[in-house]
Design an enzyme around this catalytic site. Structure first.
Site, short mmCIF file in Angstrom:
data_model
loop_
_atom_site.label_atom_id
_atom_site.label_comp_id
_atom_site.label_asym_id
_atom_site.label_seq_id
_atom_site.Cartn_x
_atom_site.Cartn_y
_atom_site.Cartn_z
N ASP A 357 1.07 -0.85 -0.11
CA ASP A 357 0.00 -0.15 0.17
C ASP A 357 0.99 1.39 0.26
OD1 ASP A 357 -2.41 0.70 0.51
OD2 ASP A 357 -1.96 1.79 2.29
N GLU A 386 1.48 0.48 -4.82
CA GLU A 386 0.84 1.57 -5.41
C GLU A 386 2.53 2.68 -5.59
OE1 GLU A 386 -3.56 2.40 -3.69
OE2 GLU A 386 -2.05 2.85 -2.74
#
Ligand code: CA
Length: 672
Positions: A357, A386
């Site tokens: 994340d 990400e």
């Protein structure tokens, strides 16, 4: 020896010295502002509870502590302390306690005294078992948490990273609906149930996922997070779980008994084992970039400040996560913590991949070391994240694991927001459209996605929506997707951005979207339920919304059975054709050629010369993003359609040198 050679040796020595001091070999120099440079780094790998029948050793790192207490309890929350032990100071900031005899199942906390103040009681950050709501650690015998047959548990074979097809799923969403037919609703154990059916007699749960043909189930946070109260599980509660509390133990609310730390471990392992037996690999969504609590987290209560970044100007905690804090992966003990944590999940839980994340909060060096450590254990483990942050960070951009720095990482893939927004429109503007929903300026962004965000002579990078240059070295370094848990579901986005479109056209756009994803080079990613037209009723941020918004409604599978069947065929088609799964950018450049369509709503490309040893000599892929029929001039030769009007069939040879493609549709033709 020539002077130049001596100089070179001296220089390389200096570089080596710089690297080894910077990256965790003795001092805590870091890449961003760090007021804790004087803290020693502990090199050992035994910061944890080491249990045996004859004695248990507990070690914790806390250089600023003047004293450290270990408190033992009978239960996970009760007022029932049995012992209070003063830990002994060891080398390099470590505190140690040795307990005699068999202490199995005892609960514990640590408490640090720093600058004369006693901080809160907490489990150690490395805790492998915790009681309800993660407030106390638990001494356990990990051997007792293995399901039968665990020693023989093996992930299904994976040959190449480009063979991966990801399916992103929330543990609770899969089974919480009564019409899932699953007994252990909302639990890890829901994944162990086979033969489950919806009201119409169709398969649900893991059977459905396995039949769909994806290769990996990517689970939204499944480590222990803080937002769901594990002591009130009779009250329905929902959260995505991006608020980590104890990184090395599963979430209690997904277990059948959050009081006993062993239960969630056993049930998690049963889930992994069941998925492996169904031919599916398991990816964990990991959120090392921030913690749910800031000053009350176990990290901050035991070593205040150290694990988090601060701004140099005022010493305040920075917040690149948008959730109140950001961790400091560039500091040696945080980096070490992350690396040891992922290794632990692989070795103890047989996890096959990790999704990071807000990965750009981490520095590239940490991500490279994560990849190196994991690939040394098993080269088929996949790592992706990400490549962005949710706010500014004291970590300079040049060190961040950003999408545009992806080329400097090895074995770490990044999500392509370029193809995501190119296909369906920007996630930041509900009304915006993409190539599949009629936009006339998105073809180049989609083409950039088709070549896996790499170097390709026919891409005009100046026209790509959010990148000005290629960011991958090879196709396995990019995750192609059109929707995920964040933002609107694909169907909702199409409906909101094209209120004028008929339901029939919305379904065509929907199919076109993931047909592009599943025929593109790179690693495709599907949001669970997209194959049954998943909707959240236009709710774009459902992180804490009720089950009624988030759950998979298994009636959808029946209502959209034709769409489900299409997704199954589409996935099978990708798996049958290596041409869509090329492994190197060189192969893509050599074998993938775009045709000039002179139409911003028409993309056509050819995969040539048995690309990646495909059975088919030539493949022609055409996408029509407009609401009109279009003519396509075919390259020389006799072409046969394999996909037309969303039907995979054995079609007759095309006699003519042009073909028609229907509105909002995809076409695949080939020459044997
Ligand atoms: Ca929890």
């Amino acid at each position: 020896m020539k002077p130049l050679l001596i100089l070179l040796i001296l220089l390389s020595g200096a570089v080596f010295f710089f690297r080894s001091t910077l990256f965790g070999q003795g001092i805590t120099t870091s890449l961003a502002f760090n007021p804790y440079n004087n803290y020693p780094v502990y090199q050992g790998t035994d910061l944890r509870v080491t249990y045996s029948k004859t004695g248990t050793t507990l070690k914790i790192w806390s250089p600023p502590s003047q004293e450290m207490k270990l408190k033992l309890y009978k239960t996970s929350t009760g007022n029932d302390m049995t012992e209070e032990i003063m830990c002994r100071k060891d080398a390099d900031g470590v505190w140690k306690a040795e307990l005699k005899g068999d202490r199995k199942n005892t609960y514990y906390t640590f408490q640090a005294k720093i600058n004369g103040k006693w901080y809160d009681e907490n489990p150690d950050p490395y805790a492998k078992a915790v009681g309800v709501n993660g407030r106390r650690g638990q001494i356990i015998d990990l051997n007792e948490t293995n399901p039968s047959g665990w020693a023989n548990d093996k992930a299904p074979v994976l040959n190449n990273a480009t063979d991966v097809i990801l399916y992103e799923l929330h543990v609770r969403d899969l089974s919480i609906s009564a019409n899932s037919g699953i007994k252990n609703r909302g639990k890890f154990l829901g994944f162990t149930e086979s033969g489950t059916k919806n009201n119409q007699g169709q398969s649900t749960g893991v059977d459905h996922i396995a039949e769909l043909g994806v290769t990996h189930v990517h689970l939204l946070p499944s480590y222990d997070f803080s937002s769901v109260d594990e002591s009130r599980l009779n009250v329905p509660q929902f959260n995505w779980g991006y608020d980590p509390q104890n990184y090395n133990t599963p979430e209690g609310s997904y277990s059948t008994d959050p009081e006993d730390g062993k239960v969630r471990i056993l049930e998690y392992k049963k889930m992994v084992q069941a998925l492996h037996q169904k031919g599916l690999r398991v990816v964990m969504d990991v959120v090392y970039n921030h913690t749910g609590y800031t000053h009350n987290s176990n990290l901050d209560q035991l070593v205040p400040g150290y694990y988090y970044r601060q701004w140099e100007k005022d010493g305040k905690y920075s917040n690149a996560s948008g959730c109140g804090n950001e961790t400091a992966s560039d500091r040696a003990m945080m980096r070490k913590f992350i690396i040891e944590s992922v290794i632990y999940w692989v070795k103890e839980y047989h996890i096959d991949g990790f999704r990071f994340d807000l990965m750009a909060i981490h520095d590239m060096e940490t991500m490279n070391q994560v990849a190196e450590a994991l690939h040394a254990i098993d080269p088929s483990i996949i790592i992706y994240g990400e490549g962005w942050t949710a706010g500014d960070s004291p970590l300079p951009e040049q060190y961040r694991a950003l999408k545009r720095n992806a080329k400097k990482m090895n074995g770490v893939a990044v999500f392509s927001d370029d193809i995501r927004d190119g296909i369906k429109g920007s996630v930041f503007d509900d009304k915006s459209t993409g190539f599949a929903s009629g936009a006339k300026d998105m073809a180049e962004s989609v083409k950039f996605g088709i070549v896996a965000a790499g170097e390709h002579p026919q891409i005009d990078y100046s026209k790509v929506n959010s990148s000005r240059e290629p960011y991958t070295k090879n196709p396995a370094e990019v995750i192609n997707y059109v929707s995920c848990h964040d933002n609107n579901t694909l169907y909702d986005k199409l409906k909101i951005s094209r209120p004028d479109a008929s339901e029939e056209d919305l379904v065509r756009m929907h199919k076109l979207s993931n047909t592009i994803v599943l025929t593109s080079q790179g690693i495709p990613f599907l949001h669970a339920g997209v194959e049954m037209k998943r909707t959240k009723g236009g709710e774009h941020n459902s992180f804490n919304k009720p089950d009624s918004v988030n759950r998979i409604n298994w009636d959808w599978k029946y209502e959209n059975r034709e769409l489900v069947a299409y997704y199954k065929d589409l996935i099978a088609f990708r798996k049958a054709h290596p041409a869509f799964r090329m492994q190197t950018n060189e192969m893509v450049q050599k074998n993938l050629v775009f045709l000039q369509t002179n139409d911003p709503q028409l993309i056509a490309y050819q995969l040539k010369d048995h690309a990646n040893q495909d059975d088919w000599q030539q493949i022609l892929v055409v996408f029509n993003g407009s609401g009109l029929d279009k003519n396509v001039v075919l390259p020389k030769g006799r072409w046969k359609a394999a996909l037309q009007n969303y039907q995979f069939k054995d079609y007759q040879d095309t006699k003519s040198d042009t073909t028609r493609i229907a509105p909002y549709s995809a076409m695949v033709l080939y020459q044997e």
